[in-house]
Design a protein around this motif. Structure first.
Motif, PDB file in Angstrom:
ATOM      1  N   UNK A 220      -0.531   6.283  -1.941  1.00  0.00           N
ATOM      2  CA  UNK A 220      -1.741   5.591  -1.500  1.00  0.00           C
ATOM      3  C   UNK A 220      -2.998   6.417  -1.783  1.00  0.00           C
TER       4      UNK A 220
ATOM      5  N   UNK B 263       0.823  -1.215   0.000  1.00  0.00           N
ATOM      6  CA  UNK B 263       0.000   0.000   0.000  1.00  0.00           C
ATOM      7  C   UNK B 263       0.853   1.260   0.000  1.00  0.00           C
ATOM      8  N   UNK B 264       1.939   1.225   0.742  1.00  0.00           N
ATOM      9  CA  UNK B 264       2.827   2.390   0.743  1.00  0.00           C
ATOM     10  C   UNK B 264       3.439   2.622  -0.632  1.00  0.00           C
ATOM     11  N   UNK B 265       3.615   1.530  -1.371  1.00  0.00           N
ATOM     12  CA  UNK B 265       4.189   1.680  -2.717  1.00  0.00           C
ATOM     13  C   UNK B 265       3.134   2.110  -3.725  1.00  0.00           C
ATOM     14  N   UNK B 266       1.928   2.336  -3.246  1.00  0.00           N
ATOM     15  CA  UNK B 266       0.871   2.848  -4.122  1.00  0.00           C
ATOM     16  C   UNK B 266       0.169   1.788  -4.934  1.00  0.00           C
ATOM     17  N   UNK B 267       0.395   0.509  -4.602  1.00  0.00           N
ATOM     18  CA  UNK B 267      -0.255  -0.549  -5.373  1.00  0.00           C
ATOM     19  C   UNK B 267      -1.703  -0.701  -4.940  1.00  0.00           C
TER      20      UNK B 267
ATOM     21  N   UNK C 156       4.184   8.720   9.471  1.00  0.00           N
ATOM     22  CA  UNK C 156       2.845   8.228   9.825  1.00  0.00           C
ATOM     23  C   UNK C 156       2.037   9.263  10.587  1.00  0.00           C
TER      24      UNK C 156
ATOM     25  N   UNK D  60      -2.312   6.945   4.706  1.00  0.00           N
ATOM     26  CA  UNK D  60      -1.249   6.184   5.355  1.00  0.00           C
ATOM     27  C   UNK D  60      -0.147   7.095   5.892  1.00  0.00           C
TER      28      UNK D  60
ATOM     29  N   UNK E 232       7.680   7.995   4.607  1.00  0.00           N
ATOM     30  CA  UNK E 232       6.266   8.189   4.941  1.00  0.00           C
ATOM     31  C   UNK E 232       6.210   8.467   6.434  1.00  0.00           C
TER      32      UNK E 232
END
Lengths: 281, 714
Positions: B616, A161-165, B654, B637, B652
């Motif tokens: 995200x 998810x962090x990789x935008x998938x 958080x 995220x 990132x």
């Protein structure tokens, strides 16, 4: 007059022969039931063994679209690279990202079950969409504790998810059209068992033994002696799916949405002969 | 027999016609060419009448035959009330009939000019003599528009330029003087002086390229002249240089000194929030489980409040509930109502009929202005209202609901405050009988009392968008979100309905429009009986035009075209296709940063896409911080930081905003504010490094990261 008679005779012959063909067809035994002239005992043998999954899989989708295909390629290339890089950075030996086929499509288009002969494009411009399904596989999870599996899955989901998938089965379906097949297997994570040869061997052995027990019971009650096995048919083959066009998933595997023992069910139809006594001979 | 022969001939003839039609080369359809009169375009600027188009056609026809008298007569049959209507110009621009007429007259051949002066000089001279007193401006404009090529046209243009310059309309002033320089070779006026005046106006209008051109022309051609302006006498090029230098000195003296300090915004370690305002918890307090599920499935629960900061106070408009928070302490100063009342709305699904992006807020000095509507009003078509409040107490000063000026108006976009006026886009509701298509309007308002100074019509919608907002399952419906920007005396409105238009900020006069190809923002595609099979695609939030040098970069919400417009020369500098979901975030050097399904970096000199990073949930909405040292976006995220050169995700952060849908990031001198659909969180800005400590005694250190202004806001 002669011509009329001849025509009538021909019609009668045709009707008669077609009728006999029909009778012949329905006289054949249906495949789903035993033949009418069966001899011996036909019994079913069932067995169920179970095993822990050895693999966890997460479906990802990488897609990119643009009116300029060159832009779509840049977007797709970068998105794919970032996902691969993100999982590579985990440095987990048992994790790999498997790529499925590349779909080159038009953005926003889908099959229309209500409209035959295609559908109109109401947009001024067409956007090219490149889509590829990626499957993140973590192997050798059988030896891990539930907590460890949970940690691993959480890590994989977070990284994805962090990789935008886009994670999970994609909802590229029409929300106003009911299709029960679309809702199948939509869990986020898939637990897979694909090394169950040994368990399968056990299951078959148990199924044959089960069949033999049943047949012996029938023989005893029928006061005949049970002969050897003369035919075996597999009713349910565990983990095998029919082949489909553009099939990307291995045909022999068992899947579950939950982390639990996955059952291996074997269902056989076994025919035993009746050993004839000298009197019967 | 005869009949057979006739039939055969007819058949032969029709076949021949069909064949010839097939053989004829197909006329290439320029699908990129857009016209104001195309019936499939969402917005039509006020069109000129058929008589005007016929008059222009007649002029063209007679001109080809060199029948000058008849050609000019045709041109002057255009009624004066049609001069302000619009007609297709060149390069996709839609221009007033008056401009078109002037262009045609300026392009007349010498023989035609002579004829023209013979017929119209007397009338022009009469007008020029009458140009005094209250009618001066009008008469000069009339001469400039209709009699520019007469013997007094240049004088009128010069005086008109002076007039515009005094009014602060530097663009128009420059155009007047430039037109004399370029289009009147036989003028008796001092070309050197005209050049200096034009140069000064160009400088004030920010038209740097044209300024350089004028400078070099003055140096090359008129170096022998001596001209006087503003009490100084010198050669034209030198005089222009002196005047510009003195202007620069004045501007520098007026600007406050910027506080120096490291510009970096570092989120490389977990830092605690200074404060957090949890408004969603206030809405949900007391809800049972079923109510909570219903609220969370309601589109209203995903709405991110519109936020603005003035001084040390943060003002937020959360679905019409206004709140003021002290940014130093995080304490609420006042609010217009309890958020808890939103709970009742959670049970209604009509939120899907409302474009919640219209809830906006603006603050300046001791007043704030909010755009919103009463959620309890279940009339789907209830207009949005503008309310002015006191910043200190929230007390209502005035509201559009109480003023007759706003009758039949639906205010539809974020207001901007510029040149002492409040500008806001609005939708008119057809004619007096509420029939016909609604119009796109722009209003200029007196900020302190709400008086409408002017109201200009940009065009009429060709489909009534209000009836197309119906949705299913609580999906939020979007509509065209017009955006305004102010630039040197002009207001630009990006209608997001296929037209970018420029208006005079003082008078509201519509200068021109630029038509670009777009799909309607909200068509009928959402209804399953109307070919809904194309998946409804969530459009990105509408972006305001982005200033890049002298050009404006524009991307319509439903357009697949990105283009840069030189608004002064009325030229398209460049254009390229982009994804429909793209939106403009900002520029860093020669890179244009775009949002959408991904955040992308576009190299402006080459117009190539350099990189694309999918964050995200994408970047379809929310304010993204765009700075030379990084890009920051609040996602579900956490705060994602990207390298602006490569798009690589640096980290990132958080933070404390997890569990939200993402939202806006706002940078102040001391804080990084993350505004989501559940909370407003204030993180301290501080320099990089683990040694950067927090606490009261570290305030000085934290303040060292001040850059002096809110940066990188979309």
């Amino acid at each position: 007059m002669k011509r009329t008679l001849l025509a009538g005779a021909a019609a009668l012959y045709f009707f008669w022969t077609s009728g006999s063909a029909q009778a012949q067809y329905f006289g054949q035994p249906m495949e789903s039931r035993p033949p009418d002239n069966i001899e011996g005992f036909t019994v079913s043998g069932k067995a169920r063994v179970s095993a822990k999954p050895n693999l966890v899989e997460i479906d990802l989708e990488v897609s990119a679209s643009s009116e300029l295909t060159a832009d779509a390629i840049v977007k797709y290339r970068d998105a794919r690279k970032r996902i691969h890089d993100a999982f590579a950075a985990l440095k987990l030996k048992n994790v790999e990202v498997e790529e499925r086929g590349l779909l080159v499509d038009q953005k926003g288009m889908m099959q229309n079950p209500y409209m035959w002969g295609g559908q109109m494009n109401t947009r001024n411009k067409t956007e090219v969409q490149l889509t590829r399904k990626l499957v993140v596989k973590a192997s050798n999870i059988r030896e891990l504790s539930e907590e460890a599996v949970l940690q691993l899955v959480a890590k994989l989901l977070d990284v994805a998810q962090d990789a935008g998938a886009r994670v999970g089965a994609q909802n590229n379906f029409n929300p106003y059209y009911y299709n029960p097949w679309q809702n199948m297997n939509t869990s986020l994570v898939r637990f897979v068992l694909d090394d169950f040869d040994k368990q399968l061997e056990d299951a078959y052995e148990k199924a044959i033994a089960d069949a033999k027990t049943r047949a012996q019971r029938l023989a005893r009650l029928s006061k005949v002696e049970l002969g050897p096995v003369v035919a075996v048919r597999e009713v349910a083959i565990p983990g095998e799916r029919p082949a489909m066009a553009e099939d990307e998933v291995p045909r022999k595997r068992l899947e579950a949405g939950k982390f639990q023992d996955i059952p291996i069910n074997v269902d056989l139809m076994v025919r035993f002969d009746i050993r004839r006594t000298p009197d019967q001979k | 027999m005869k009949r057979w022969v006739i039939a055969a001939w007819l058949l032969l003839a029709s076949t021949a016609i069909a064949a010839s039609a097939q053989d004829a080369p197909a006329k290439p359809k320029d699908e990129d060419k857009v016209s104001n009169d195309q019936p499939d375009r969402p917005l039509q600027m006020p069109p000129a009448s058929t008589e005007v188009k016929e008059a222009l056609d007649d002029f063209d026809r007679f001109k080809r035959r060199s029948a000058w008298e008849r050609a000019l007569k045709a041109l002057y049959t255009i009624p004066e009330d049609q001069a302000s209507k619009f007609i297709d110009g060149e390069n996709g621009f839609i221009i007033p009939v008056a401009s078109k007429r002037r262009q045609l007259l300026a392009a007349l051949a010498p023989a035609a000019q002579t004829a023209y002066r013979l017929f119209y000089d007397a009338e022009a001279q009469r007008l020029f003599k009458e140009a005094a007193g209250p009618n001066e401006l009008k008469s000069l404009e009339r001469i400039y528009s209709a009699y520019f090529t007469t013997s007094v046209g240049d004088n009128a243009a010069d005086r008109l330029g002076d007039f515009y310059f005094e009014l602060g309309h530097f663009d128009r002033a420059a155009n007047c003087w430039l037109s004399v320089l370029r289009e009147c070779p036989d003028t008796d006026l001092s070309r050197g002086l005209l050049g200096v005046k034009a140069g000064l106006a160009l400088y004030r209008a920010g038209r740097r390229t044209e300024l350089e051109q004028i400078r070099s022309e003055l140096a090359d051609r008129y170096s022998d002249e001596r001209v006087s302006l503003g009490g100084q006498t010198a050669a034209p090029a030198a005089l222009l240089g002196q005047l510009i230098e003195s202007e620069k000195a004045t501007v520098d003296a007026e600007q406050p000194a910027r506080i120096a300090g490291p510009a970096n915004l570092k989120l490389d370690t977990e830092i605690d929030a200074d404060w957090q305002f949890k408004f969603a918890a206030s809405v949900e307090a007391g809800m049972n489980e079923a109510e909570l599920v219903q609220w969370e499935s309601n589109a209203l629960s995903a709405v991110v409040p519109s936020v603005t900061i003035d001084g040390s106070t943060l003002f937020a408009n959360y679905l019409g509930y206004i709140i003021a928070i002290d940014t130093k302490s995080g304490k609420m100063l006042w609010r217009s109502g309890s958020f808890h009342h939103l709970e009742a709305m959670g049970n209604q699904n009509f939120a899907g009929m409302m474009d919640t992006s219209r809830f906006t807020i603006l603050a300046a000095g001791d007043q704030i202005w909010t755009l919103g509507r009463d959620l309890k009003d279940q009339n789907f078509f209830a207009p949005f209202q503008l309310v002015c409040r006191r910043a200190t107490s929230g007390e209502v000063v005035w509201q559009s609901h109480d003023l007759s000026d706003y009758a039949q108006l639906d205010l539809c976009g974020p207001p901007i405050l510029a040149a002492g006026k409040l500008f806001i886009p609005a939708k008119g509701q057809g004619n007096q009988q509420n029939q016909g298509m609604p119009q796109q309007l722009v209003l200029a308002i007196q900020p302190h009392d709400g008086k409408v100074l002017w109201k200009s019509e940009i065009g009429s919608f060709r489909q009534n968008q209000m009836y197309n907002r119906w949705g299913w399952g609580g999906n939020m419906m979007t509509e065209a979100q017009p955006r305004l920007i102010y630039r040197v005396g002009a207001i630009y409105i990006e209608t997001h309905a296929g037209v970018l238009a420029r208006l005079d900020a003082d008078s509201g006069a519509l200068d021109w429009g630029y038509a670009y190809q777009t799909d309607p923002v909200q068509g009928q595609g959402r209804f399953f009986w109307n070919g809904y099979m194309q998946m409804p695609e969530t459009p990105a939030t509408g972006s305001a035009p982005l200033e890049s040098g002298e050009t404006l970069v524009v991307k319509g919400m439903q357009s697949t075209k990105l283009f840069a417009l030189d608004p002064n020369r009325m030229k398209v500098a460049w254009e390229r296709p982009v994804a429909r979901s793209s939106r403009l975030l900002g520029t860093i050097g020669t890179n244009l940063i775009m949002g959408g399904d991904e955040i992308c970096g576009l190299d402006l000199p080459n117009k190539t896409l350099q990189w694309a990073t999918r964050v995200p949930n994408g970047c379809l909405s929310g304010r993204v911080l765009v700075r030379p040292d990084g890009l920051w976006q609040l996602t579900s995220r956490g705060i994602v930081e990207l390298d602006p050169k490569s798009g690589e995700v640096r980290r990132i952060f958080r933070g404390k905003d997890l569990g939200t849908v993402g939202g806006d990031l706002i940078l102040t001198d001391t804080l990084l504010l993350a505004v989501s659909n559940r909370t407003i969180t204030a993180y301290p800005r501080r320099p990089a490094g683990p040694q950067a400590s927090r606490g009261e005694d570290s305030n000085a250190k934290r303040l060292s990261s001040i850059t002096g202004e809110n940066e990188g806001i979309e």
